[in-house]
Each structure stands twice: as C-alpha cells, then as structure tokens.
Scaffold this motif. Sequence first.
Motif: not given
Length: 472
Positions: A413-424, A441-449
């Motif tokens: 929501a705050y325009l921070q880039p966020a990266h996950v490993m996921a299908s396109p 400046y990049s957030l890294l995380g996982e799709l929740a669930g």
Amino acid sequence: MKPPRKLHIKSYGCQMNVYDAQRMVDTLAGEGFVETDSAEDADLVILNTCHIREKASEKVYSELGRLRVAKDEAARNGREMRIAVAGCVAQAEGEEIIRRAPTVDVVVGPQSYHHLPQLLARAKSHGRALETEFPVEDKFGFLPPPKPAAIRARGISSFVTVQEGCDKFCTFCVVPYTRGAEVSRPVAKIIDDVMRLADNGVREITLIGQNVNAYHGEGPDGRTWPLGRLLTRLAEIPGIARLRYSTSHPRDVDDSLLEAHRDLPELMPFVHLPVQSGSDRILAAMNRKHTADDYRRVIDRFRASRQDIAFSSDFIVGFPGETEGEFAATLALVTQIGYAGAYSFKYSPRPGTPAADMRETVSAAEMDERLGRLQELIDSQQSAFNKAMIGKTVDVLFERAARNPGQIVGRTAYLQPAHVMASPDIIGKVLPVAIDSLERYSLLGELAGASARPTLSTLSPMTDSSQVNAGA
Ligand code: SAH
Ligand code: SF4
Ligand code: F3S
C-alpha cells in the motif's frame, strides 16, 4: 507496406511527464511509429523536458548536443532523423530552443502534443515548427480536431491525468507558467479512461495532477465533483483494486477526500503532501498560504480518517534568506510528523519567478550542509518505516517478474517494492505476503498460505516498468 518508423522518447521530471510521454507514443502509433530504446536508430527523437530546477533544464542542451552528432551521422547514411523538444522547457523557452539549437525540428508545449503529427508534417514542408499555445482545453478534447489518441494500458498500474496546471503561484515555482491555469477533466472522460484501462488488465490507477486535490470536474449530473467524489465513483469500476492520487496541496484537503480515505478500501493510505518548509516566515515568503500548524492539522485530519495512513513530502532547503533557526523548524516538523519517505531539494532560482529576484541568498556550502542533515533525518524515518514491516503480513499488488529468476515483484500500500518466489500467474493480483526481511528498499517475503513454488519453466519474461516520483 511501409516499414514502421522508429520513435525514441526520453522523459524528465514528474509523473505527468511520464504520462504525457506515453500519450505521445499513443498519438504517434496512429502515424505508424513504434518505440525504440536507441536514440541513434530512431527516425524521431523526442525530449520530454522538465523546467523545475536549473539542473533539469540544462540537461536539454547537453542532450541536444549529443543528438546533433547522431542526426549528422544518420544523414551521412542517407537517413533522416527528426528531433522534437516537448514538455516544460519547450513551453518556457521554445523560442530560445529554436534559436540556440538549429538541430531541433519541432518544439511542442505540454498542451499541444496531440498536434505532433501535424507539427511533423509542417516541419517537413516548412523546415521547422513551434507550438506552445495554451489552452489545455484543446488537449483534453473539448475542441475538435484533432483529438488525443485513446489511452492504452501498459502493465498493471497506470497514471490518469485528471487535472492539469496550477493557480497557486508559489514564489519559487515555474509550474503555473509552464502548465498554465488549473483545468479539470470532466468526470465522464476519466471514467471512460479508467474503464478502458481496467478492461485491459490495469488494476491500479494513480490520478495525477499538479494540484490533484484541487480537482473540480464536471460530473455527469451537471454539478462540480471534488476529488473524493471522483475516487468514490472510480472505486466502483470492476477490476480496479487500488486507487492513488498525486500530488496534493495541503490547502485543498476537503471533507470529501477524508471521507474517501475513511470509506474506500481501494484508496491506498499513502499520501504525498508537500510542505516545503517548517518555518512560517519562509512559508509566507514562498506564498504557500498556510502555516506549519495548518499543515499539522491537515495531517491530523487524515490520521483521524484512517489510522494506518502514511505520508511523504517535498522540501526545499536554502530558500532566499532561510536562517539556521528557520531550517531547524523544518527539521522539527519532520521529526514531529514522521514520514515514510520524502524528497528534498536545494533551492534553485528560476527565471521569471518572484523568488528569483530575492537578494538574500543562502551560500552553496550552507545549502549542502542543510540538505545533508535533512536527508539524513528523512532516511532514518524511511528506514524505520520499512523495517517496521518485517514480521507483518501485508497486501501486495503483484506487477511483474523480478530480475531474479522465479521472483515476482509487487508493491505494498505504501509503494514499497515486495519480492516473493511465486508463479507469474499472481501478476495482477493483490495477495497477503508475510514479510521476513528488508534488502535496501525492497521487502522480501512469502505468500501467506502459499503452498506450491513455481518451476523456472513456468516463468514468462515481462518488461520492466519503473515508477517515477514528482519532480524527483
Ligand atoms: N505540484 C506539486 C509539485 C511541483 S514540483 C506541489 O505543489 O507540491 C515538485 C517539487 O519540486 C516541489 O514540491 C518542490 O519541492 C520542488 N521545487 C519546485 N520548484 C523548485 C525550485 N525552484 N527549487 C528547488 N526545488 C523546487
Ligand atoms: Fe503550484 Fe505546487 Fe508549484 Fe506551488 S509548488 S506553484 S502548488 S505546482
Ligand atoms: Fe513540468 Fe513536471 Fe517538471 S510539470 S517543470 S515536467 S516537474
């Protein structure tokens, strides 16, 4: 069939220039032009210029020097290259460009670029063409012909101009001169654009204007609609997951906008609200027509309408006569508000603006020193804001494949880039992401669930789309 002609366009300055450049591409597509990344190969090069600070405007002439070499080289190879200068420098210094740079074929202001096909034809028959006429009404399609080309979708997120020009006349600023008086587009035209974009896969719309919350467009009911009402209507359009607007002015924040923040989950809780200075004497000299306390109260009203709202801002250091104490008032305001990020600039005198005639200048060394201190404070607030995301689960709108194979990047929501490993196939969706770290400046995380991870073969390459901020 004739081979397509190649167009290279280079844009400087604010979001509206980015948008205008896209509209020029859309207009010229009708003339058989396709975009190319290389200026050297292009049949037409457009510089879409910015006049906001001296550094920005000076770039034009050095770039034109390089282009002259490319144009001469093309001519030696029996190929004709045309050069056009568009944007705010074209508007402010059109005649001078024609005089100083014989290599330029067309000069076109921000209100006339939908005439580019005609101007190119005129340049071909008459040698050169200059058009820097107002009014903006013409560009917004009130007057026939020619009408601007229909808007085309590019990716997941799109700008839509709703308002152009400024009547505020801050004493340091060229925008009221280069973009003209405030004009709002009618609601129906904006709805048409947003529906068209949504039908073509766009999920996020940023409404743009030099003073976007001064919006006062004609509604379908014949009444004047404020920005909050427009946002409420656009939120109903199927497919639109997120709405934003930029840039707003503290004096034009009305109840309709605050109610929109309170009521619309689609409206992102992130507001760019420039203040420029924390000193009342400097604010008055800038003709901002608000005090630092007025600004604090506006921030409080936003916070009361939505508690997770965050802010960014613009600041100018070294405005003529700014004392150390007045600069300290800016630092105090920043400390008190707490920003998610902000842009800060050294004051740059602009020809024709009232501040350019003010004599009490601040030395270059002092400006550098103040800018450094302000940026350090802003950076510390920004990194604290970003770090606070670690351990949280936040919604991300996914935009494209990232550079690292297998990674998809989106924005919070705050325009921070966020990266996950996921299908396109998550591109275009808003999904919760558990944030576990921050890299610059990049957030890294996982799709929740998330369960299945994609294999490389399922990834499709996508083009890069970069975000540009106001006058940065
Ligand atoms: N319409 C927007 C922003 C316009 S330009 C607004 O009213 O906020 C973007 C930013 O450039 C401004 O907010 C200001 O901080 C900066 N700016 C404008 N003129 C400038 C000048 N002469 N010198 C330095 N910074 C300037
Ligand atoms: Fe208008 Fe913004 Fe420039 Fe002030 S800083 S004159 S409000 S565009
Ligand atoms: Fe014009 Fe935008 Fe620059 S309005 S002067 S291009 S910041």
